[in-house]
Design a protein around this motif. Structure first.
Motif, PDB file in Angstrom:
ATOM      1  N   THR A 123       0.858  -1.185   0.000  1.00 18.06           N
ATOM      2  CA  THR A 123       0.000   0.000   0.000  1.00 18.06           C
ATOM      3  C   THR A 123       0.892   1.230   0.000  1.00 18.06           C
ATOM      4  N   LEU A 124       0.520   2.214  -0.804  1.00 26.49           N
ATOM      5  CA  LEU A 124       1.280   3.461  -0.888  1.00 26.49           C
ATOM      6  C   LEU A 124       0.522   4.562  -0.184  1.00 26.49           C
ATOM      7  N   LEU A 125       1.193   5.275   0.726  1.00 20.25           N
ATOM      8  CA  LEU A 125       0.641   6.462   1.356  1.00 20.25           C
ATOM      9  C   LEU A 125       1.332   7.684   0.773  1.00 20.25           C
ATOM     10  N   CYS A 126       0.585   8.509   0.053  1.00 19.15           N
ATOM     11  CA  CYS A 126       1.117   9.746  -0.540  1.00 19.15           C
ATOM     12  C   CYS A 126       0.682  10.929   0.322  1.00 19.15           C
ATOM     13  N   ILE A 127       1.614  11.521   1.059  1.00 23.71           N
ATOM     14  CA  ILE A 127       1.298  12.669   1.905  1.00 23.71           C
ATOM     15  C   ILE A 127       2.246  13.831   1.602  1.00 23.71           C
ATOM     16  N   GLY A 128       2.807  13.824   0.388  1.00 21.40           N
ATOM     17  CA  GLY A 128       3.720  14.898   0.017  1.00 21.40           C
ATOM     18  C   GLY A 128       3.488  15.416  -1.386  1.00 21.40           C
ATOM     19  N   GLY A 129       2.274  15.283  -1.888  1.00 19.92           N
ATOM     20  CA  GLY A 129       2.023  15.677  -3.267  1.00 19.92           C
ATOM     21  C   GLY A 129       2.336  14.543  -4.219  1.00 19.92           C
ATOM     22  N   GLY A 130       2.351  14.848  -5.501  1.00 17.57           N
ATOM     23  CA  GLY A 130       2.489  13.788  -6.494  1.00 17.57           C
ATOM     24  C   GLY A 130       3.802  13.753  -7.238  1.00 17.57           C
ATOM     25  N   PRO A 256      -0.522  28.225  17.078  1.00 20.22           N
ATOM     26  CA  PRO A 256      -1.624  29.160  16.824  1.00 20.22           C
ATOM     27  C   PRO A 256      -2.773  28.570  16.017  1.00 20.22           C
ATOM     28  N   GLY A 257      -2.523  27.488  15.283  1.00 23.75           N
ATOM     29  CA  GLY A 257      -3.583  26.898  14.469  1.00 23.75           C
ATOM     30  C   GLY A 257      -4.396  25.829  15.167  1.00 23.75           C
ATOM     31  N   ILE A 258      -3.978  25.424  16.392  1.00 25.21           N
ATOM     32  CA  ILE A 258      -4.720  24.399  17.118  1.00 25.21           C
ATOM     33  C   ILE A 258      -6.122  24.922  17.437  1.00 25.21           C
ATOM     34  N   GLY A 259      -7.128  24.137  17.078  1.00 27.76           N
ATOM     35  CA  GLY A 259      -8.506  24.544  17.320  1.00 27.76           C
ATOM     36  C   GLY A 259      -9.003  25.605  16.362  1.00 27.76           C
ATOM     37  N   ASP A 260      -8.199  25.910  15.339  1.00 31.46           N
ATOM     38  CA  ASP A 260      -8.584  26.963  14.395  1.00 31.46           C
ATOM     39  C   ASP A 260      -8.551  26.421  12.972  1.00 31.46           C
ATOM     40  N   TYR A 261      -7.378  26.490  12.320  1.00 36.08           N
ATOM     41  CA  TYR A 261      -7.326  26.119  10.908  1.00 36.08           C
ATOM     42  C   TYR A 261      -6.545  24.836  10.638  1.00 36.08           C
ATOM     43  N   LEU A 262      -6.012  24.169  11.666  1.00 37.13           N
ATOM     44  CA  LEU A 262      -5.253  22.936  11.457  1.00 37.13           C
ATOM     45  C   LEU A 262      -6.167  21.724  11.580  1.00 37.13           C
ATOM     46  N   ASP A 263      -6.081  20.846  10.598  1.00 33.77           N
ATOM     47  CA  ASP A 263      -6.888  19.631  10.585  1.00 33.77           C
ATOM     48  C   ASP A 263      -6.008  18.391  10.604  1.00 33.77           C
ATOM     49  N   PHE A 264      -6.640  17.251  10.759  1.00 32.10           N
ATOM     50  CA  PHE A 264      -5.975  15.949  10.812  1.00 32.10           C
ATOM     51  C   PHE A 264      -5.689  15.482   9.389  1.00 32.10           C
ATOM     52  N   TRP A 265      -4.937  16.295   8.631  1.00 30.40           N
ATOM     53  CA  TRP A 265      -4.757  16.012   7.212  1.00 30.40           C
ATOM     54  C   TRP A 265      -4.082  14.663   6.976  1.00 30.40           C
ATOM     55  N   ASP A 266      -2.779  14.601   7.144  1.00 21.33           N
ATOM     56  CA  ASP A 266      -2.032  13.379   6.837  1.00 21.33           C
ATOM     57  C   ASP A 266      -2.297  12.233   7.810  1.00 21.33           C
ATOM     58  N   PRO A 267      -2.456  12.503   9.117  1.00 20.35           N
ATOM     59  CA  PRO A 267      -2.752  11.360   9.992  1.00 20.35           C
ATOM     60  C   PRO A 267      -4.093  10.699   9.709  1.00 20.35           C
ATOM     61  N   LEU A 268      -5.061  11.447   9.184  1.00 14.93           N
ATOM     62  CA  LEU A 268      -6.307  10.796   8.780  1.00 14.93           C
ATOM     63  C   LEU A 268      -6.048   9.851   7.619  1.00 14.93           C
ATOM     64  N   ALA A 269      -5.258  10.296   6.650  1.00 15.22           N
ATOM     65  CA  ALA A 269      -4.941   9.426   5.513  1.00 15.22           C
ATOM     66  C   ALA A 269      -4.219   8.163   5.975  1.00 15.22           C
ATOM     67  N   ALA A 270      -3.269   8.307   6.897  1.00 15.41           N
ATOM     68  CA  ALA A 270      -2.559   7.138   7.416  1.00 15.41           C
ATOM     69  C   ALA A 270      -3.519   6.211   8.157  1.00 15.41           C
ATOM     70  N   SER A 271      -4.428   6.784   8.925  1.00 10.76           N
ATOM     71  CA  SER A 271      -5.381   5.981   9.693  1.00 10.76           C
ATOM     72  C   SER A 271      -6.318   5.198   8.786  1.00 10.76           C
ATOM     73  N   VAL A 272      -6.620   5.765   7.618  1.00  8.99           N
ATOM     74  CA  VAL A 272      -7.515   5.098   6.662  1.00  8.99           C
ATOM     75  C   VAL A 272      -6.901   3.802   6.143  1.00  8.99           C
ATOM     76  N   ILE A 273      -5.582   3.737   6.105  1.00  7.79           N
ATOM     77  CA  ILE A 273      -4.925   2.509   5.634  1.00  7.79           C
ATOM     78  C   ILE A 273      -5.294   1.328   6.534  1.00  7.79           C
ATOM     79  N   THR A 274      -5.317   1.548   7.843  1.00  8.22           N
ATOM     80  CA  THR A 274      -5.615   0.469   8.777  1.00  8.22           C
ATOM     81  C   THR A 274      -7.089   0.408   9.156  1.00  8.22           C
ATOM     82  N   ASN A 275      -7.784   1.557   9.073  1.00  9.52           N
ATOM     83  CA  ASN A 275      -9.182   1.622   9.498  1.00  9.52           C
ATOM     84  C   ASN A 275     -10.011   2.379   8.457  1.00  9.52           C
ATOM     85  N   PRO A 276     -10.301   1.737   7.343  1.00  8.28           N
ATOM     86  CA  PRO A 276     -11.028   2.432   6.269  1.00  8.28           C
ATOM     87  C   PRO A 276     -12.419   2.880   6.671  1.00  8.28           C
TER      88      PRO A 276
END
Length: 338
Positions: A123-130, A256-276
């Motif tokens: 399985t390939l995890l792409c979290i740095g663009g293409g 400064p972005g905690i609770g504001d504009y930062l989301d679970f971007w890459d860790p969500l993608a990684a989590s999907v590999i094990t827990n779709p």
């Protein structure tokens, strides 16, 4: 499950990589580093190698960390300089020690040798663009055995990137170029996501490769914000990985972005590999807009195109609470509550 990772070594990339490194059902076989995202290439290579010291597993120290590219396949978009400097400095968070195994071969020969020799699906995890895999797919077009190996051995691709605006779906997700702190004022793009914006052609090559692709879009990640409650729970975990991530999230450029504009971007993608089951997807025929118009730029926008698009699964929603709990359980190695 065997996994290859491609990363631009941003703060959330560390979150994603450490999740997979600590997951008992995952074997990370190699990490390619791109120089076209947050960290510059030389710094990213060194930082990823040293990150491997956090897990406490001596075998992790010898995971191949390989060199991607210093320029995208199309255009020359870059993250703001202050963000790149923070990433180069690994957010002033300390690694336990310097990894003595700092041998960094080029990504293309490593990936070619790996896919031609491995007996297991990967399985390939792409979290740095293409950029890395866009170049690799171009290379493989001239090598029929390698092209066949990619189709046969790459069982799944999970890529964090892109967004579908309200023009296409409800609820839509706007791009995240403009909201970035100190975003370069020359960028007029309001509809693209950074990973795709950096190299729209590289992303398009992955999409049209016909590999089994799940695109974890902003539509899903914006439903899993990084909250102060999550950070507090992470800080209660007493191991090197959790301490490092807590320091990163407390850094001047991230906190400064905690609770504001930062989301679970890459860790969500990684989590999907094990827990779709953490996400809900819909199949769309998509392509990446390539045309640059500097007065009203839409390059990097994900378009639904019934004529020229390629069908991929796009994540449109995510279960935030289940994502937090699953992530913290893996990082801690135990059951935690939040």
């Amino acid at each position: 499950m065997n996994v290859l990772i491609d990363t631009d070594v941003d703060f959330d990339d560390y979150m994603a990589m450490l999740y997979l490194l600590k997951h008992p059902d995952i074997k990370v076989d190699g990490i390619s580093v791109t120089g076209t995202g947050d960290a510059h290439l030389s710094h990213g290579l060194r930082n990823v190698s040293n990150m491997l010291t956090l897990t406490g597993n001596p075998k992790d120290l010898t995971i191949p960390v390989v060199k991607g590219f210093n320029s995208p396949l199309r255009y020359s978009n870059t993250f703001p300089g202050s963000e790149r400097q923070a990433a180069d400095d690994h957010y002033d968070a300390a690694f336990p020690f310097t990894n003595p195994h700092q041998v960094h071969m080029d990504a293309i020969p490593f990936l070619a040798e790996y896919l031609l020799s491995t007996k297991e699906p990967v399985t390939l995890l792409c979290i740095g663009g293409g950029t890395t895999w866009g170049n690799f797919l171009d290379y493989a077009e001239k090598n029929r055995p390698l092209a066949s190996a990619i189709q046969d051995k790459v069982e799944r691709v999970v890529m964090m990137g892109g967004n579908l605006t309200k023009e296409f779906v409800e609820p839509g997700a706007e791009g995240n170029i403009q909201p970035t702190l100190e975003a370069p004022p020359c960028y007029t793009n309001k509809v693209a996501e950074w990973n795709i914006f950096i190299d729209p052609l590289g992303a398009q090559k992955i999409i049209q490769s016909k590999l089994n692709l799940t695109l974890v879009a902003l539509n899903a990640t914006q439903q899993v914000p990084i909250t102060s409650h999550f950070v507090e729970a992470l800080a209660q975990i007493e191991n090197n990985s959790a301490r490092f991530l807590t320091q990163v999230l407390a850094s001047d450029s991230i906190a400064p972005g905690i609770g504001d504009y930062l989301d679970f971007w890459d860790p969500l993608a990684a989590s999907v590999i094990t827990n779709p089951e953490l996400i809900t997807t819909t199949s769309f025929p998509i392509r990446v807009e390539q045309t640059l118009n500097e007065e009203n730029d839409t390059s990097g926008q994900i378009l639904i195109d019934e004529t020229n698009g390629t069908f991929v699964e796009v994540a449109l929603s995510a279960d935030a609470e289940a994502t937090y709990i699953n992530y913290l359980n893996i990082i801690s190695g135990d059951n935690v509550t939040i």
